[in-house]
Design a protein around this motif. Structure first.
Motif, mmCIF file in Angstrom:
data_model
loop_
_atom_site.group_PDB
_atom_site.id
_atom_site.type_symbol
_atom_site.label_atom_id
_atom_site.label_comp_id
_atom_site.label_asym_id
_atom_site.label_seq_id
_atom_site.Cartn_x
_atom_site.Cartn_y
_atom_site.Cartn_z
ATOM 1 N N GLY A 245 0.823 -1.217 0.000
ATOM 2 C CA GLY A 245 0.000 0.000 0.000
ATOM 3 C C GLY A 245 0.847 1.252 0.000
ATOM 4 N N ILE A 246 1.926 1.221 0.798
ATOM 5 C CA ILE A 246 2.823 2.383 0.842
ATOM 6 C C ILE A 246 3.469 2.609 -0.521
ATOM 7 N N MET A 247 3.939 1.513 -1.139
ATOM 8 C CA MET A 247 4.574 1.642 -2.441
ATOM 9 C C MET A 247 3.585 2.157 -3.487
ATOM 10 N N SER A 248 2.358 1.634 -3.433
ATOM 11 C CA SER A 248 1.342 2.087 -4.386
ATOM 12 C C SER A 248 1.039 3.560 -4.185
ATOM 13 N N THR A 249 0.903 3.964 -2.907
ATOM 14 C CA THR A 249 0.644 5.372 -2.608
ATOM 15 C C THR A 249 1.789 6.251 -3.088
ATOM 16 N N PHE A 250 3.015 5.753 -2.875
ATOM 17 C CA PHE A 250 4.199 6.516 -3.310
ATOM 18 C C PHE A 250 4.217 6.674 -4.831
ATOM 19 N N VAL A 251 3.949 5.565 -5.528
ATOM 20 C CA VAL A 251 3.948 5.617 -7.003
ATOM 21 C C VAL A 251 2.861 6.553 -7.506
ATOM 22 N N ILE A 252 1.650 6.440 -6.912
ATOM 23 C CA ILE A 252 0.538 7.312 -7.327
ATOM 24 C C ILE A 252 0.878 8.773 -7.048
ATOM 25 N N SER A 253 1.493 9.010 -5.879
ATOM 26 C CA SER A 253 1.877 10.388 -5.525
ATOM 27 C C SER A 253 2.894 10.932 -6.516
ATOM 28 N N MET A 254 3.891 10.109 -6.879
ATOM 29 C CA MET A 254 4.911 10.553 -7.815
ATOM 30 C C MET A 254 4.314 10.849 -9.189
ATOM 31 N N VAL A 255 3.375 9.986 -9.614
ATOM 32 C CA VAL A 255 2.700 10.225 -10.903
ATOM 33 C C VAL A 255 1.907 11.524 -10.852
ATOM 34 N N PHE A 256 1.211 11.746 -9.736
ATOM 35 C CA PHE A 256 0.413 12.959 -9.566
ATOM 36 C C PHE A 256 1.296 14.204 -9.581
ATOM 37 N N ILE A 257 2.414 14.144 -8.829
ATOM 38 C CA ILE A 257 3.344 15.276 -8.784
ATOM 39 C C ILE A 257 3.946 15.528 -10.164
ATOM 40 N N HIS A 258 4.297 14.439 -10.870
ATOM 41 C CA HIS A 258 4.871 14.579 -12.207
ATOM 42 C C HIS A 258 3.881 15.255 -13.153
ATOM 43 N N ARG A 259 2.618 14.833 -13.068
ATOM 44 C CA ARG A 259 1.603 15.446 -13.930
ATOM 45 C C ARG A 259 1.371 16.909 -13.563
ATOM 46 N N GLN A 260 1.414 17.188 -12.250
ATOM 47 C CA GLN A 260 1.270 18.575 -11.814
ATOM 48 C C GLN A 260 2.400 19.437 -12.379
ATOM 49 N N ARG A 261 3.612 18.920 -12.294
ATOM 50 C CA ARG A 261 4.760 19.666 -12.811
ATOM 51 C C ARG A 261 4.661 19.836 -14.319
ATOM 52 N N GLN A 262 4.201 18.809 -15.003
ATOM 53 C CA GLN A 262 4.013 18.923 -16.443
ATOM 54 C C GLN A 262 3.016 20.027 -16.778
ATOM 55 N N ALA A 263 1.910 20.054 -16.005
ATOM 56 C CA ALA A 263 0.898 21.085 -16.235
ATOM 57 C C ALA A 263 1.463 22.472 -15.947
ATOM 58 N N GLN A 264 2.254 22.592 -14.863
ATOM 59 C CA GLN A 264 2.867 23.880 -14.532
ATOM 60 C C GLN A 264 3.860 24.313 -15.610
ATOM 61 N N ASN A 265 4.640 23.328 -16.114
ATOM 62 C CA ASN A 265 5.598 23.654 -17.176
ATOM 63 C C ASN A 265 4.883 24.098 -18.441
ATOM 64 N N ARG A 266 3.759 23.428 -18.761
ATOM 65 C CA ARG A 266 2.985 23.840 -19.931
ATOM 66 C C ARG A 266 2.443 25.250 -19.755
ATOM 67 N N GLN A 267 1.992 25.560 -18.531
ATOM 68 C CA GLN A 267 1.501 26.906 -18.250
ATOM 69 C C GLN A 267 2.607 27.938 -18.405
ATOM 70 N N LYS A 268 3.811 27.592 -17.900
ATOM 71 C CA LYS A 268 4.935 28.523 -18.022
ATOM 72 C C LYS A 268 5.301 28.735 -19.485
ATOM 73 N N VAL A 269 5.340 27.642 -20.258
ATOM 74 C CA VAL A 269 5.662 27.752 -21.687
ATOM 75 C C VAL A 269 4.621 28.607 -22.393
ATOM 76 N N ASP A 270 3.340 28.359 -22.081
ATOM 77 C CA ASP A 270 2.274 29.154 -22.694
ATOM 78 C C ASP A 270 2.387 30.622 -22.307
ATOM 79 N N GLN A 271 2.746 30.872 -21.034
ATOM 80 C CA GLN A 271 2.897 32.256 -20.569
ATOM 81 C C GLN A 271 4.066 32.941 -21.270
ATOM 82 N N ILE A 272 5.203 32.222 -21.366
ATOM 83 C CA ILE A 272 6.372 32.783 -22.055
ATOM 84 C C ILE A 272 6.052 33.055 -23.516
#
Length: 251
Positions: A20-47
């Motif tokens: 369960g811990i490993m699954s939560t960790f993997v899901i969290s990492m995927v979520f954080i990665h997607r969040q960062r991707q979305a933030q990077n896309r926003q920054k690129v769009d803003q630039i």
């Protein structure tokens, strides 16, 4: 020795818990990665949006500068030519009529030349050296100061957006020299420094202490504009010696 039933339960529970811990960790990492991707896309769009807005502002400024120049030319140059032609046509001497026709033909050529400047098509058809030469000729024609252009090569393969930015930055740099520096001479040099192409704008005017923070936003705006095309803006100045601006172009 076989594990007891309690030990089996502990092992199963620990396995499930760790899973369960490993699954939560993997899901969290995927979520954080997607969040960062979305933030990077926003920054690129803003630039990208800021870059497009900068270019639009520069186009508007150049068009306004062109319209101001055309207004001056219509009033000071073409208006005088037409008045002079009218005086010659009003004479009873045949030679004055011929002179009047030549003056009128000159006025027509001037109007045709001005009409070409009403849009930005001229930006693509002119090199940076030609543009600088025109600007320096205008300054000299006013009798304000002497000017010199030294070019080791010409910048002919620049993208339109880079050329627009350079044209506006050069215009503003020259305007600042005229308004504030009061120089006897302005020198512009196009050269290569290592593998980077540079435009140096130097005057022998009043100068100022460039180590002190600037009170206005003019230099900051010019620096930001050069950065939008991947270039650099650098200014050095000393009181009583003059000012030098270095525009470094992107590779």
């Amino acid at each position: 020795m076989e594990p007891t039933e309690d030990q089996v339960y502990v092992i199963i529970f620990a396995t499930i818990f760790l899973g369960g811990i490993m699954s939560t960790f993997v899901i969290s990492m995927v979520f954080i990665h997607r969040q960062r991707q979305a933030q990077n896309r926003q920054k690129v769009d803003q630039i990208k949006s800021e870059h497009e807005m900068t270019l639009l502002n520069i186009e508007n400024e150049i068009q306004q500068e062109t319209l101001t120049h055309i207004g001056r030319e219509l009033h000071d140059n073409i208006g005088q030519l037409l008045s002079l032609a009218k005086l010659n046509f009003g004479s009873i001497k045949p030679e004055k009529h011929a002179e009047g026709r030549e003056i009128l033909a000159q006025a027509i050529r001037e109007v045709r030349g001005l009409s070409k400047q009403l849009n930005l098509d001229w930006v693509e058809s002119i090199s940076i050296s030609e543009f600088i030469g025109q600007q320096l000729d205008r300054i000299e024609a006013t009798g304000f100061c002497a000017t010199t252009l030294q070019a080791d090569f010409d910048l002919v393969d620049l993208p339109k957006e880079s050329k627009l930015v350079l044209i506006r930055v050069i215009q503003e740099s020259l305007n600042n020299a005229i308004k504030h520096a009061l120089p006897d001479k302005i020198l512009i040099r196009i050269e290569e420094n290592g593998n980077r192409k540079q435009i140096r704008i130097k005057d022998d005017g009043k100068g100022f202490d460039s180590s002190q923070p600037s009170k206005g936003s003019g230099m900051t705006n010019l620096k930001m504009r050069m950065e939008t095309i991947g270039g650099e803006f650098h200014l050095t100045s000393s009181v009583g010696i003059g000012t030098e601006i270095t525009l470094t172009l992107p590779n």
